[in-house]
Design a protein around this motif. Structure first.
Motif, PDB file in Angstrom:
ATOM      1  N   ALA A 147      31.810  77.950  15.974  1.00 38.20           N
ATOM      2  CA  ALA A 147      30.982  76.598  15.853  1.00 38.20           C
ATOM      3  C   ALA A 147      29.918  76.492  17.251  1.00 38.20           C
ATOM      4  O   ALA A 147      28.942  75.949  17.132  1.00 38.20           O
ATOM      5  N   PHE A 148      30.291  77.237  18.354  1.00 37.36           N
ATOM      6  CA  PHE A 148      29.856  76.832  19.809  1.00 37.36           C
ATOM      7  C   PHE A 148      28.801  77.985  20.184  1.00 37.36           C
ATOM      8  O   PHE A 148      27.864  77.570  21.045  1.00 37.36           O
ATOM      9  N   VAL A 149      29.155  79.135  19.902  1.00 37.63           N
ATOM     10  CA  VAL A 149      28.536  80.332  20.380  1.00 37.63           C
ATOM     11  C   VAL A 149      26.974  80.171  19.977  1.00 37.63           C
ATOM     12  O   VAL A 149      25.943  80.286  20.762  1.00 37.63           O
ATOM     13  N   PRO A 150      26.750  79.998  18.315  1.00 36.03           N
ATOM     14  CA  PRO A 150      25.660  79.916  17.820  1.00 36.03           C
ATOM     15  C   PRO A 150      24.624  78.826  18.381  1.00 36.03           C
ATOM     16  O   PRO A 150      23.325  78.897  18.775  1.00 36.03           O
ATOM     17  N   ALA A 151      25.318  77.630  18.620  1.00 34.93           N
ATOM     18  CA  ALA A 151      24.595  76.444  19.030  1.00 34.93           C
ATOM     19  C   ALA A 151      24.164  76.371  20.653  1.00 34.93           C
ATOM     20  O   ALA A 151      23.237  76.229  20.934  1.00 34.93           O
ATOM     21  N   PHE A 152      25.029  77.349  21.453  1.00 32.89           N
ATOM     22  CA  PHE A 152      24.576  77.607  22.831  1.00 32.89           C
ATOM     23  C   PHE A 152      23.494  78.467  22.806  1.00 32.89           C
ATOM     24  O   PHE A 152      22.715  78.241  23.662  1.00 32.89           O
ATOM     25  N   LEU A 153      23.506  79.467  22.066  1.00 30.95           N
ATOM     26  CA  LEU A 153      22.260  80.575  21.998  1.00 30.95           C
ATOM     27  C   LEU A 153      20.980  79.889  21.720  1.00 30.95           C
ATOM     28  O   LEU A 153      20.021  80.015  21.997  1.00 30.95           O
ATOM     29  N   GLN A 154      21.156  78.813  20.665  1.00 27.00           N
ATOM     30  CA  GLN A 154      19.702  78.223  20.012  1.00 27.00           C
ATOM     31  C   GLN A 154      19.451  76.955  21.191  1.00 27.00           C
ATOM     32  O   GLN A 154      18.251  76.510  20.926  1.00 27.00           O
ATOM     33  N   THR A 155      20.220  76.631  22.004  1.00 31.50           N
ATOM     34  CA  THR A 155      19.553  75.606  22.981  1.00 31.50           C
ATOM     35  C   THR A 155      18.541  76.052  23.881  1.00 31.50           C
ATOM     36  O   THR A 155      18.586  77.219  24.294  1.00 31.50           O
ATOM     37  N   ASP A 156      17.510  75.027  23.960  1.00 28.62           N
ATOM     38  CA  ASP A 156      16.305  75.334  24.676  1.00 28.62           C
ATOM     39  C   ASP A 156      16.684  75.653  26.083  1.00 28.62           C
ATOM     40  O   ASP A 156      17.500  74.646  26.781  1.00 28.62           O
TER      41      ASP A 156
END
Length: 481
Positions: A288-297
């Motif tokens: 859940a959270f590694v992709p969201a971390f990477l996609q953050t501006d």
């Protein structure tokens, strides 16, 4: 009394059965993580917040945790082939509802229905035990465990390309098609085993299991918003403890328990399951959270502004090394012992989270963490199956392996809720999670997985296991079936 079986019946191609089971297990594991890399997009599409959209993962894992022991029991009673086909059709229906959902409420219901696919795990273990040649059983159990983890990692990679090429709804249409194909294959290819275990489903135990899991997960996920010392959170935590104690009491007294507490008391079993619970906490939080971390501006002070496809490629080494490590785990276990491999795997995965804590500012730091994480989890998952197979009599192989997988799922549900709680508890004025939230979350996951490594140290040596089994010679899990 359980009817005896001599394994695969004449004329039944076990390789075809294994292919159908592989499709079913891969579809199940993809369902765990296929939506994970696009959670930010789903959050906007469904008009909700990050904490709520994370329940798309938690609801699935929670449903799977409850469905797994129930459906395993029903399969033992009425026939594994029939129940497997039914489970796949229900999961297919849940996927169709998810493809058509336009609100977070309907989507969460769809994800809970999809979670019924968790029943695939004990049913697959049972079919392998009943239908495969005896010398192939242990190896097949190990590969089944590896498929669950590898498929979950592939979901992180495939989510982006599927959305870019076909749209969000195809994150659900594709699993629906895969589940439908597996259901048809089950009906026409998988033989119905004559093995039956008379008994009944303990619905009271099922309700209590559901109750304490829901109470615990809601308390953990809502703690930052409601306040950790609020009456609601403390009340839910107290309720979880009471319901869990009642559930354990009911299971111990029941003649047909969902989870055999006597088997759970075997030293090698409960220590391995404890390690599995803690390792599961870390494993599923990655989805859940590694992709969201990477996609953050990067303007938020962290992240790389990666596209969905780019974040999937950065995470891809996790899946590749998971597969390679899973394949080599059997050979390493044979040479060094499954316990040593499990401890090493858990320690490696824990170190990977520490890399995310201290080297998250560069893409290469994240890639190195993914390599370590895939290697660690791949070794740990397969070696756990090896230890479980060695620790119980052959007739309990399916039940014990299924229980271990279920406990990892419970750990995953708890880990997803815990990570969401930590990350959303640190929010910038703009509403975007602060980098400190991710750092704290990765630190918590590192601690959980390293505690799993310490729990693995408690597993008794193989000689002690043999003495518990009365000198029986359980088979070892090889790398392939």
């Amino acid at each position: 009394m359980r009817k005896a079986t001599s394994g695969r019946r004449a004329g039944t191609p076990y390789q075809a059965t294994y292919l159908v089971l592989a499709v079913a297990l891969t579809a199940y594991s993809l369902l765990q993580s296929l939506v994970a890399p696009v959670l930010p997009m789903l959050q906007a599409s469904l008009h909700t917040d990050q904490n709520t959209v994370t329940w798309m993962l938690t609801a699935y894992l929670l449903s799977a945790a409850v469905a797994t022991p129930i459906l395993g029991r029903v399969g033992d009673m009425v026939g594994k082939k029939k129940v497997l086909a039914a489970v796949l059709l229900v999961a297919c229906l849940g996927s169709i509802v998810g493809a058509l959902a336009h609100s977070i409420g309907v989507m969460l219901v769809a994800r809970a229905v999809q979670g019924v696919a968790g029943g695939v795990i004990p049913l697959a273990f049972g079919i392998v035990r009943d239908e495969f040649p005896r010398e192939k059983v242990a190896g097949a159990v190990g590969v089944v465990s590896a498929l669950i983890g590898v498929g979950g990692g592939l979901g992180l990679v495939l989510g982006g390309p599927i959305v870019d090429a076909l749209g969000l709804s195809w994150l659900f249409w594709i699993p629906a098609i895969a589940m439908g194909v597996a259901a048809v294959g089950t009906v026409f290819v998988v033989p119905e085993s004559p093995v039956r275990t008379p008994g009944r489903v303990s619905w009271l135990a099922a309700v209590l299991l559901s109750g304490w899991l829901v109470a615990l997960l809601v308390a953990v996920s809502e703690g930052p918003r409601w306040g950790w010392t609020s009456g609601a959170v403390l009340g839910l935590l107290a309720l979880a403890v009471v319901l869990a104690a009642a559930w354990a009491m009911v299971e111990r007294r029941d003649t047909s328990p969902l989870i055999d507490m006597e088997m759970m008391r075997i030293p090698a079993v409960w220590t391995t399951n404890l390690a599995g619970l803690l390792i599961g906490v870390g494993m599923y939080s990655v989805f859940a959270f590694v992709p969201a971390f990477l996609q953050t501006d990067p303007s938020a002070g962290y992240g790389f502004g990666s596209s969905i496809v780019e974040s999937g490629l950065i995470v891809l080494p996790l899946s590749l090394t998971f597969l390679v490590a899973g394949i080599w785990s059997g050979r390493l276990s044979h040479r060094f012992g499954a316990k040593a491999v499990l401890v090493t795997g858990a320690a490696t995965a824990g170190a990977a989270f520490l890399v995310l804590v201290f080297a998250q500012s560069t893409v290469w730091g994240v890639v190195i963490a993914m390599v370590l994480m895939g290697t660690g989890f791949g070794l740990a998952f397969s070696s756990m199956s090896n230890i479980i197979v060695q620790a119980v009599p052959p007739r309990q192989t399916g039940a014990a392996s299924g229980t271990n997988a279920n406990i990892r799922t419970i750990g995953g549900a708890l880990g997803s809720a815990l990570m969401a709680s930590v990350v959303t508890g640190h929010v910038q004025p703009s509403g975007v999670p602060a980098g400190s939230g991710y750092t704290a979350g990765f630190t918590v996951m590192a601690v959980a997985v390293l505690l799993g490594a310490l729990a693995a140290l408690l597993i008794p040596p193989r000689r002690a296991v043999d003495e518990v089994l009365g000198g029986a010679a359980p088979v070892a899990v090889s790398a392939a079936a």
